[in-house]
Design an enzyme around this catalytic site. Structure first.
Site, PDB file in Angstrom:
ATOM      1  N   SER A 279     -11.027  -5.139   5.212  1.00  0.00           N
ATOM      2  CA  SER A 279      -9.832  -4.370   4.862  1.00  0.00           C
ATOM      3  C   SER A 279      -9.871  -3.070   5.648  1.00  0.00           C
ATOM      4  CB  SER A 279      -9.844  -4.091   3.360  1.00  0.00           C
ATOM      5  OG  SER A 279      -9.161  -2.897   3.081  1.00  0.00           O
ATOM      6  N   LYS A 285     -14.490  -4.911   1.123  1.00  0.00           N
ATOM      7  CA  LYS A 285     -13.780  -6.186   1.136  1.00  0.00           C
ATOM      8  C   LYS A 285     -14.207  -7.125   2.253  1.00  0.00           C
ATOM      9  CE  LYS A 285     -10.394  -7.279  -0.789  1.00  0.00           C
ATOM     10  NZ  LYS A 285      -9.012  -6.805  -0.716  1.00  0.00           N
TER      11      LYS A 285
END
Ligand code: ARG
Length: 461
Positions: A279, A285
């Protein structure tokens, strides 16, 4: 810009530039060029064989067409929209290369039977390619399934824990789907493999052509028996898009599972760096982009199927220009299916890893062995429905007590029903629960072992 008109002298004025652009398909049907050349070569050979043109004219045309093929392959032939479509572009270039003889190529032919032939030649090739890619996908599934025969994974219905499974069994479900997809494309191929060339514009031709000869040169197994049908139906393309949609639907279900499995809630798989992205804002992420994209692209292919069905439903016989719209749908569907199958193959080969410890723990932490308790009693003569009700009761009390079935004492079991014995613990252990489902096609290890062998044999490796 004035341009030499591609069609007859009947026209005085020239097309409005915006309309010329609107009308042109060269921007996308250039994809068909090699098939157009191949189809034209067969047509020219047939014209020569039947004496409609002279043998040496046929040879000149064939040589000129081969030269265009080389020009195209080496990037020297780049027709622009003034050529309208790929068929005009090739014919015009042919005449530039070999002179007036080139103008004989279109004898006894129309762009209507020509484009139908090109599209079928294109699709035949693409179907073979997609089937090859499906075989690679199946191989990747099998390679992953084989070492995971005895890896257990929770099985779900309604996305609620149901009964544990062999992970290999779960993966082989997708192998079976892909096998039907592969077979389905083989069925579709038979309807693509019919030659419309020689149907003319719609009614056949006044020349003594030999349609079977052209079909044979192009490797078609049949010829269209009716010229109107030959130039105007696109059922073969719709059928292909239906098969393509089903492939995408199957892939998309696997995608959905991988996305769930990679989530913090499941933690069944870890995504490897080669197939995941991060991300831009959340540093922790790791996103499952590959399965998400394939799931997303599935809608596109469904859309193309719908578009073609709607395109066809109101068309009177025979050719209508609406049919030019079939190409972008087909080309995009072909590209989407090919790249999606490929991406999923790579994902299986190297993009994810099953977390075996987490899976082993997962199958012990629920009531997915409840059916086995009922089966245990039923095998001791208790009617199944009665056993089912008893187990429902014990699940309820165990839940309230914060216990699992394996935590109950033998006294507790026997209080529930005197038929319980010490072997109940073995009967409800996850491994045994899986092993015992040895009915044909079930998840029992012996069944899955046979399925793995059959699948390997099917792939011929
Ligand atoms: N570009 C056209 C198509 O893709 C070729 C056939 C044109 N035929 C015609 N009668 N205008 O359908």
């Amino acid at each position: 810009m004035t341009q030499e008109k591609t069609w007859s002298q009947r026209f005085e004025g020239s097309l409005h530039p915006a309309i010329a652009e609107f009308n042109a398909s060269i921007g996308f049907d250039i994809e068909l060029i090699e098939y157009d050349i191949t189809g034209s070569i067969a047509h020219a050979q047939m014209l020569a064989k039947t004496g409609i043109i002279l043998p040496e004219e046929g040879e000149q045309i064939v040589a000129g067409l081969e030269e265009i093929r080389q020009e195209y392959r080496s990037g020297r032939f780049n027709p622009t929209i003034d050529a309208e479509d790929v068929h005009f572009a090739v014919e015009r270039r042919l005449t530039e290369i070999i002179g007036d003889v080139g103008k004989k190529l279109h004898t006894a032919r129309s762009r209507n039977d020509q484009v139908g032939t090109d599209t079928r030649l294109y699709l035949r090739h693409q179907i073979r390619e997609i089937r090859r890619l499906l075989r690679e996908f199946q191989t990747a599934l099998l390679d992953l399934a084989e070492p995971n025969l005895e890896t257990l994974i929770p099985g779900y219905t309604h996305l609620q824990r149901a009964q544990p499974l062999s992970l290999a069994h779960h993966l082989l479900a997708y192998f079976e789907m892909a096998q039907r997809d592969w077979e389905r494309l083989g069925d579709v191929y038979q309807r693509v493999d019919i030659c419309p060339l020689g149907s003319g514009a719609l009614a056949g031709t006044t020349f003594p052509i030999d349609r079977h000869y052209t079909a044979e040169l192009l490797g078609f197994s049949k010829v269209y028996a009716n010229s109107l049908d030959g130039v105007s139906d696109r059922d073969f393309a719709i059928e292909f898009l239906a098969a393509a949609s089903i492939i995408m639907m199957h892939l998309s279900r696997l995608c959905e599972e991988v996305i769930l499995w990679a989530s913090e809630e499941f933690r069944f798989v870890t995504l490897k760096d080669s197939c995941a992205t991060g991300s831009s804002i959340m540093p922790q992420k790791k996103n499952p982009d590959v399965p998400e994209l394939v799931r997303g692209k599935t809608g596109r292919v469904f859309g193309h199927l719908q578009a073609l069905l709607v395109l066809m439903k109101g068309l009177p016989l025979a050719y209508n220009k609406d049919l030019q719209e079939d190409k972008e749908a087909l080309f995009d569907a072909v590209k989407t299916v090919k790249t999606s199958v490929q991406a999923m193959t790579i994902l299986l080969q190297e993009g994810m890893e099953f977390r075996s410890q987490r899976l082993a723990a997962a199958v012990t932490e629920d009531f997915s062995n409840a059916t086995d308790v009922a089966d245990y009693l039923a095998k001791k003569g208790v009617p199944f429905r009665e056993a089912y009700n008893l187990v429902g009761k014990v699940v309820k009390t165990s839940l309230a007590a914060g216990k699992l079935l394996k935590d109950l004492s033998l006294a507790e079991w026997q209080e529930l029903h005197p038929a319980f014995d010490a072997d109940i613990y073995e009967a409800i252990a996850p491994r045994q629960v899986v092993a015992a489902r040895n009915s044909y096609g079930g998840t029992g290890f012996a069944q899955v072992q046979t399925a793995l062998q059959n699948s390997r044999a099917l792939l011929g490796s």
